[in-house]
Design a protein around this motif. Structure first.
Motif, PDB file in Angstrom:
ATOM      1  N   SER A 175       0.869  -1.277  -0.179  1.00  0.00           N
ATOM      2  CA  SER A 175      -0.026   0.087  -0.003  1.00  0.00           C
ATOM      3  C   SER A 175       1.058   1.319   0.101  1.00  0.00           C
ATOM      4  O   SER A 175       1.689   1.319   0.849  1.00  0.00           O
TER       5      SER A 175
ATOM      6  N   VAL B 288      -0.273   7.986   1.298  1.00  0.00           N
ATOM      7  CA  VAL B 288      -1.242   8.884   0.465  1.00  0.00           C
ATOM      8  C   VAL B 288      -1.577  10.120   1.427  1.00  0.00           C
ATOM      9  O   VAL B 288      -1.590   9.958   2.529  1.00  0.00           O
ATOM     10  N   SER B 289      -1.758  11.097   0.601  1.00  0.00           N
ATOM     11  CA  SER B 289      -2.401  12.575   1.481  1.00  0.00           C
ATOM     12  C   SER B 289      -3.272  12.906   0.495  1.00  0.00           C
ATOM     13  O   SER B 289      -2.871  13.487  -0.839  1.00  0.00           O
ATOM     14  N   SER B 290      -4.374  12.999   0.741  1.00  0.00           N
ATOM     15  CA  SER B 290      -5.645  13.342  -0.606  1.00  0.00           C
ATOM     16  C   SER B 290      -6.767  13.839   0.402  1.00  0.00           C
ATOM     17  O   SER B 290      -6.783  13.754   1.565  1.00  0.00           O
TER      18      SER B 290
ATOM     19  N   SER C  19      -5.801   9.718  -6.177  1.00  0.00           N
ATOM     20  CA  SER C  19      -4.375   8.913  -5.819  1.00  0.00           C
ATOM     21  C   SER C  19      -3.628   8.744  -7.370  1.00  0.00           C
ATOM     22  O   SER C  19      -4.198   8.207  -8.071  1.00  0.00           O
TER      23      SER C  19
ATOM     24  N   ASP D 142      -1.577   6.453  -7.409  1.00  0.00           N
ATOM     25  CA  ASP D 142      -1.494   4.824  -7.541  1.00  0.00           C
ATOM     26  C   ASP D 142      -3.114   4.162  -8.007  1.00  0.00           C
ATOM     27  O   ASP D 142      -2.973   2.980  -8.128  1.00  0.00           O
TER      28      ASP D 142
ATOM     29  N   TYR E 231      -7.791   3.003  -3.324  1.00  0.00           N
ATOM     30  CA  TYR E 231      -8.948   3.245  -2.469  1.00  0.00           C
ATOM     31  C   TYR E 231      -9.279   2.352  -1.392  1.00  0.00           C
ATOM     32  O   TYR E 231      -8.458   1.392  -1.223  1.00  0.00           O
TER      33      TYR E 231
ATOM     34  N   CYS F 232      -4.849  -1.666  -2.151  1.00  0.00           N
ATOM     35  CA  CYS F 232      -5.999  -0.999  -1.532  1.00  0.00           C
ATOM     36  C   CYS F 232      -6.215  -1.400  -0.141  1.00  0.00           C
ATOM     37  O   CYS F 232      -5.571  -2.536   0.405  1.00  0.00           O
TER      38      CYS F 232
ATOM     39  N   HIS G 133      -5.257  10.138   4.816  1.00  0.00           N
ATOM     40  CA  HIS G 133      -4.053  10.089   4.726  1.00  0.00           C
ATOM     41  C   HIS G 133      -3.481   8.538   5.287  1.00  0.00           C
ATOM     42  O   HIS G 133      -3.610   7.948   6.136  1.00  0.00           O
ATOM     43  N   TRP G 134      -2.549   7.929   4.352  1.00  0.00           N
ATOM     44  CA  TRP G 134      -2.257   6.634   4.491  1.00  0.00           C
ATOM     45  C   TRP G 134      -0.685   6.809   4.941  1.00  0.00           C
ATOM     46  O   TRP G 134       0.116   7.411   4.316  1.00  0.00           O
TER      47      TRP G 134
END
Length: 442
Positions: free
Chosen positions: A230, A233-235, A319, A321, A324, A345, A391-392
């Protein structure tokens, strides 16, 4: 004063005297019962009970739980404080290794319990007043459960394989892990976070829904295995899709679906996956040469329904990538200790609770309406009314509560020492035997 009033006053006085007498009797009874318990515990011939018995020790796991968000500024201050504490632990020689010759659990008497007690005391899981002995008593049981809760392990109080491995990670290695994660957290908090956001901690395999720095929901998750990790992520959430279609990524078509179709030509039909050409027309699977050098240039789209790879719900956000968050038809996977099984994901347990939280300010979408639409099996996109961050992050150490440090396995081996990836090799051996049965149904 009337005769009637006098009778009422007398009755009240009688009632109060009766209540007082009952209260005194109750207190006396409690005192007598406590005296009897004390006498039993302190009796010279009470048997082989350990003198550190503590009935509340097994409840110490609650002390590690906090409603403060993992990405809170408070967490940053706490981890900085923890670094100071671990520097002191390292300078004092760290903690001992635990090498039991028997399985350590409540009731066991073994010399290795002394090393276990010392190990737990140094890290703050066992109070100093528990003392040193060979007995695995309720103090030790509670401390082991607290340790397990801090390391994301089953809180059974038994020194099993992973608990023992986690206990024997050297203190200097944990200190380095804290330093690495302090920098990661600092980088994440360099820009202000939204008032409402969803954070996925990949190594912990769980999700927090956060509002005003407080955790509103905490859900178990399944994240990407090491071969298909994974991403960070910042979205922001763009929309929720109830009863989503699932479109297979090109990589899954090539690596997974084509080989399955070569073995079983009914695979697509059995799993309600349709082939769509560039003009939007459906193509019959039997018209495709599945042994051609290249996979067909078609869209592989699965209909909504119970067997859909995303089940009832998809949470979308921009994203690079194309990842989701989503529901899953294979709920049993959430019960596993090692939940690193997706193709990148994130699957969320009880994802409908998260959807209700996301849509609480979106008019017309309460829980009842969401459930009605899901039951209809009709594909329904919903635009989210307010700003919800996504935020991942990759945090293998954090501290949302002062004096409590959480550690997790370095599943992607990014912390600088392979010993910190306790479960990774076993997890990959288990996962490599089959295709991801959530992203791709069998």
């Amino acid at each position: 004063m009337s005769k009637k009033t006098g009778i009422v006053d007398l009755s009240r006085r009688s009632l109060l005297r009766g209540a007082a007498a009952m209260s005194v009797a109750a207190i006396a009874g409690q005192a007598a019962a406590q005296t009897a318990v004390d006498e039993l515990i302190n009796a010279p011939r009470r048997g082989n009970w350990d003198d550190q018995f503590d009935a509340q020790a097994s409840r110490t796991t609650a002390a590690v739980v906090s409603n403060t968000a993992m990405l809170s500024p408070t967490s940053l201050m706490n981890i900085q404080q923890a670094i100071g504490q671990y520097q002191m632990i390292v300078s004092n020689g760290g903690w001992p290794q635990v090498n039991p010759s028997v399985k350590l659990q409540l009731g066991v008497m073994d010399p290795s319990v002394q090393a276990l007690r010392q190990r737990l005391m140094v890290a703050g899981d066992l109070p100093q007043e528990a003392g040193m002995s060979n007995s695995f008593d309720s103090y030790v049981d509670g401390a082991v459960k607290r340790f397990q809760a801090r390391h994301g392990l089953p809180e059974d109080g038994v020194i099993g394989e992973f608990t023992l491995k986690a206990l024997n990670i050297p203190a200097d290695m944990r200190l380095n892990q804290l330093n690495v994660n302090f920098q990661r957290l600092q980088d994440t908090l360099a820009k202000p976070l939204e008032n409402r956001y969803i954070v996925v901690n990949i190594p912990a395999a769980y999700v927090e829904a956060v509002e005003s720095d407080q955790v509103a929901l905490r859900n178990t998750a399944i994240v990407g295995r090491i071969s298909r990790p994974s991403p960070l992520v910042s979205s922001k959430v763009s929309d929720i899709i109830l009863n989503p279609y699932w479109t297979a990524p090109r990589s899954i078509v090539e690596k997974d679906i084509v080989p399955l179709m070569q073995k079983d030509p009914t695979y697509l039909t059995r799993n309600a996956i349709r082939l769509i050409d560039g003009n939007g027309n459906e193509v019959a699977p039997e018209s495709v040469d599945w042994f051609a050098p290249k996979a067909p240039n078609l869209t592989f789209r699965q209909d909504p329904g119970k067997i859909n790879a995303m089940s009832s719900t998809k949470i979308n956000f921009p994203s690079p990538d194309g990842v989701y968050m989503h529901d899953t038809p294979t709920q049993g996977l959430f019960n596993k200790l090692m939940r690193f099984e997706s193709s990148g994901c994130v699957r969320i347990q009880n994802v409908r609770d998260v959807v209700v939280w996301v849509l609480k300010n979106t008019p017309g979408w309460n829980r009842q309406q969401i459930e009605r639409v899901i039951a209809s099996r009709v594909n329904t996109p919903i635009k989210v009314a307010d700003e919800i961050g996504v935020h991942w992050v990759y945090l293998t150490a954090w501290s949302p509560k002062q004096g409590v440090v959480q550690f997790r396995d370095d599943i992607y081996q990014l912390d600088g020492d392979a010993q910190l990836a306790l479960q990774t090799n076993i997890g990959q051996e288990q996962a490599s035997g089959s295709i991801d049965d959530d992203i791709l149904p069998q």
